[in-house]
Scaffold this active site. Structure first.
Site, PDB file in Angstrom:
ATOM      1  N   HIS A   1       0.843  -1.204   0.000  1.00  0.00           N
ATOM      2  CA  HIS A   1       0.000   0.000   0.000  1.00  0.00           C
ATOM      3  C   HIS A   1       0.871   1.245   0.000  1.00  0.00           C
ATOM      4  O   HIS A   1       1.452   1.625   1.019  1.00  0.00           O
ATOM      5  CB  HIS A   1      -0.933   0.023   1.214  1.00  0.00           C
ATOM      6  CG  HIS A   1      -2.034   1.023   1.096  1.00  0.00           C
ATOM      7  ND1 HIS A   1      -3.343   0.671   0.849  1.00  0.00           N
ATOM      8  CD2 HIS A   1      -2.023   2.380   1.153  1.00  0.00           C
ATOM      9  CE1 HIS A   1      -4.086   1.759   0.786  1.00  0.00           C
ATOM     10  NE2 HIS A   1      -3.301   2.816   0.965  1.00  0.00           N
TER      11      HIS A   1
ATOM     12  N   HIS B   1       1.220   5.285  -2.375  1.00  0.00           N
ATOM     13  CA  HIS B   1       0.671   6.187  -3.387  1.00  0.00           C
ATOM     14  C   HIS B   1       1.827   6.892  -4.086  1.00  0.00           C
ATOM     15  O   HIS B   1       2.934   6.982  -3.539  1.00  0.00           O
ATOM     16  CB  HIS B   1      -0.237   7.245  -2.765  1.00  0.00           C
ATOM     17  CG  HIS B   1      -1.294   6.692  -1.863  1.00  0.00           C
ATOM     18  ND1 HIS B   1      -2.429   6.065  -2.338  1.00  0.00           N
ATOM     19  CD2 HIS B   1      -1.387   6.675  -0.508  1.00  0.00           C
ATOM     20  CE1 HIS B   1      -3.181   5.686  -1.315  1.00  0.00           C
ATOM     21  NE2 HIS B   1      -2.569   6.042  -0.198  1.00  0.00           N
TER      22      HIS B   1
ATOM     23  N   TYR C   1      -6.909  17.861  -0.957  1.00  0.00           N
ATOM     24  CA  TYR C   1      -5.540  18.112  -0.526  1.00  0.00           C
ATOM     25  C   TYR C   1      -4.664  18.210  -1.771  1.00  0.00           C
ATOM     26  O   TYR C   1      -5.007  17.676  -2.830  1.00  0.00           O
ATOM     27  CB  TYR C   1      -5.027  17.028   0.426  1.00  0.00           C
ATOM     28  CG  TYR C   1      -4.902  15.632  -0.168  1.00  0.00           C
ATOM     29  CD1 TYR C   1      -3.664  15.112  -0.532  1.00  0.00           C
ATOM     30  CD2 TYR C   1      -6.023  14.821  -0.342  1.00  0.00           C
ATOM     31  CE1 TYR C   1      -3.536  13.835  -1.062  1.00  0.00           C
ATOM     32  CE2 TYR C   1      -5.901  13.538  -0.860  1.00  0.00           C
ATOM     33  CZ  TYR C   1      -4.657  13.048  -1.216  1.00  0.00           C
ATOM     34  OH  TYR C   1      -4.545  11.788  -1.742  1.00  0.00           O
TER      35      TYR C   1
ATOM     36  N   ARG D   1     -10.673   0.526  -5.813  1.00  0.00           N
ATOM     37  CA  ARG D   1     -10.818   0.998  -4.433  1.00  0.00           C
ATOM     38  C   ARG D   1     -12.031   1.921  -4.314  1.00  0.00           C
ATOM     39  O   ARG D   1     -12.265   2.778  -5.169  1.00  0.00           O
ATOM     40  CB  ARG D   1      -9.568   1.757  -4.006  1.00  0.00           C
ATOM     41  CG  ARG D   1      -9.493   2.067  -2.508  1.00  0.00           C
ATOM     42  CD  ARG D   1      -8.351   3.005  -2.211  1.00  0.00           C
ATOM     43  NE  ARG D   1      -7.961   2.964  -0.798  1.00  0.00           N
ATOM     44  CZ  ARG D   1      -7.290   3.921  -0.185  1.00  0.00           C
ATOM     45  NH1 ARG D   1      -6.930   5.007  -0.855  1.00  0.00           N
ATOM     46  NH2 ARG D   1      -6.959   3.812   1.088  1.00  0.00           N
TER      47      ARG D   1
ATOM     48  N   ASP E   1       2.133   2.713   3.421  1.00  0.00           N
ATOM     49  CA  ASP E   1       1.249   3.838   3.137  1.00  0.00           C
ATOM     50  C   ASP E   1       2.038   5.097   2.779  1.00  0.00           C
ATOM     51  O   ASP E   1       1.511   6.203   2.872  1.00  0.00           O
ATOM     52  CB  ASP E   1       0.292   4.109   4.308  1.00  0.00           C
ATOM     53  CG  ASP E   1      -0.879   5.009   3.933  1.00  0.00           C
ATOM     54  OD1 ASP E   1      -1.213   5.070   2.727  1.00  0.00           O
ATOM     55  OD2 ASP E   1      -1.446   5.675   4.818  1.00  0.00           O
TER      56      ASP E   1
ATOM     57  N   ASN F   1      -2.576  13.063   4.453  1.00  0.00           N
ATOM     58  CA  ASN F   1      -3.646  13.337   5.425  1.00  0.00           C
ATOM     59  C   ASN F   1      -3.336  12.713   6.788  1.00  0.00           C
ATOM     60  O   ASN F   1      -4.178  12.053   7.386  1.00  0.00           O
ATOM     61  CB  ASN F   1      -4.992  12.812   4.896  1.00  0.00           C
ATOM     62  CG  ASN F   1      -5.391  13.469   3.594  1.00  0.00           C
ATOM     63  OD1 ASN F   1      -5.468  14.686   3.502  1.00  0.00           O
ATOM     64  ND2 ASN F   1      -5.624  12.661   2.563  1.00  0.00           N
TER      65      ASN F   1
END
Length: 306
Positions: free
Chosen positions: A34, A36, A52, A127, A251, A256
Site C-alpha cells: 500500500h 501512493h 488536498y 478501491r 502507506d 492526510n
C-alpha cells in the site's frame, strides 16, 4: 469541498526525507502492499475538486525508499488527489515491468474496454472510499454489484472505511463476488482497546474467507504516536488469527496524516506484528503474491532520493 486549481500551492512533504535503516531484514520478495505516488504535477496534474494538494512524491523516490527498506514488490494505490485518471499509477507500474501492481479509482459505469486496458497495464483491483475526509463515490451496494464485472477480469475490491461503518457495511461485503481487501486495520481507534465493538465487527467480517485486511496503518490508528505500542496488538491479532489473508504496507508518502511516520520504524515493528519468520513470509511474500500476482522483480532506477 473547496475547488483547487493547478496553481494551488502544494502542502509540505508528508514523509520523512531520510527514514531510518531498518534493523529487521525482510524476506526475499517482500511486498509493500500500500503506497501512493503524487505527480510530478507538471506531468500528472491533480484533479479538480480534490481536498488536498501534496508535494510531488515520485516513482523514483518510491524506488529509492524500497531499495533502502529491502522491498522488491509493491502495490500502488491510485490516490484521491489524482482522481479517476490512473495514469500516474500506470506509469510507475510500467517502470517495474509488472513487479509492482496497482489499484485503480474507477466509476462503476466505467466501460469494459477501459477496465481491460487497466488490467493489461498491471492494475488488479478497484478501491472505494467510505471516509469523511475523502470525496464521496459509489454506495457500498453499487460497489458490490460492480464486483460482478471485476470478477470477469480477475480483480478484487478494496474498501477504505470509517471504523464505525464496519458493522453496517458487513452484510454487503459478505455478498461480494470477488475478494474484498479492508484498508488500514479498518481504521479502528487503538485507544478504545481490542474489545471495542468496531474491532469486534472487523474480526467477525474476517471470518468470511473472501475478506482480506491490510495491517498497514498502526501509525494511523495509534493515539500514542511512535513507536505505536497501542496499535501493534490490533495488527498482531489479525496476523495471528487470519495469517493467510493479511498483507502489509507503509502507506508512503503518508497523506492526510497527524505526523510524519519513519518508514524504517514501520518495517521494524513487523518483528512484533508478525513475530515468526513464517508469519512474516506469509504477510510480506506469500499472501501478496497470491493476491496481486507480481511479475519477477527487476532492477529499477532510484534517482531522486527518499
Amino acid at each position: 469541498m473547496t475547488l483547487q486549481t493547478a496553481d494551488t500551492p502544494a502542502d509540505p512533504p508528508y514523509w520523512v526525507a531520510e527514514p531510518s535503516k531498518p534493523n529487521l531484514k525482510l524476506p526475499a520478495g517482500a511486498s509493500d502492499s500500500h503506497v501512493h505516488i503524487f505527480g510530478p504535477r507538471a506531468r500528472f496534474p491533480f484533479a479538480d475538486g480534490r481536498n488536498y494538494t501534496p508535494s510531488d512524491a515520485t516513482k523514483e523516490m518510491l524506488f529509492a525508499l524500497h531499495a533502502r527498506l529491502g522491498i522488491e514488490h509493491c502495490v500502488i494505490v491510485q490516490p484521491n488527489c489524482h482522481g479517476y485518471d490512473n495514469s500516474v499509477t500506470e506509469d510507475a507500474i510500467a517502470a517495474t515491468g509488472g513487479a509492482y501492481r496497482g489499484i485503480a479509482l474507477v466509476h462503476t459505469d466505467v466501460k469494459d474496454a477501459e477496465l481491460k486496458r487497466l488490467a493489461t497495464a498491471g492494475l488488479c483491483g478497484a478501491r472505494f472510499h467510505y471516509m469523511k475526509h475523502l470525496s464521496k463515490g459509489a454506495t457500498i451496494d453499487d460497489a458490490i454489484t460492480f464486483g460482478k464485472r471485476l470478477a470477469d477480469i480477475g480483480w478484487h475490491l478494496q474498501v477504505h472505511m470509517e471504523a464505525s461503518l464496519i458493522g453496517n457495511l458487513t452484510p454487503a461485503i459478505k455478498r461480494s463476488p470477488v475478494p474484498v481487501v479492508i484498508d488500514h486495520i479498518g481504521r479502528v481507534d487503538a485507544s478504545l482497546g481490542l474489545d471495542h465493538p468496531d474491532f469486534g465487527n472487523l474480526l467477525r467480517l474476517m471470518d468470511n474467507r473472501h475478506v482480506w485486511v491490510k495491517v498497514s496503518g498502526c501509525d494511523r490508528i495509534t493515539r500514542q504516536g511512535p513507536p505505536y505500542a497501542d496499535a501493534i496488538p490490533f495488527a498482531s491479532k489479525l496476523v495471528a488469527e487470519f495469517g493467510d489473508r493479511v498483507v502489509w504496507g507503509t502507506d508512503w508518502p503518508h497523506p492526510n496524516h497527524t505526523h510524519k511516520p519513519d518508514d524504517g520504524m514501520l518495517v521494524d515493528i513487523l518483528a512484533e506484528v508478525a513475530p515468526s519468520d513464517a508469519a512474516r513470509k506469509a504477510l510480506l511474500v506469500d499472501n501478496p503474491q497470491r493476491l496481486y500476482k507480481f511479475a519477477p522483480a527487476k532492477r529499477r532506477a532510484t534517482g531522486g532520493g527518499s
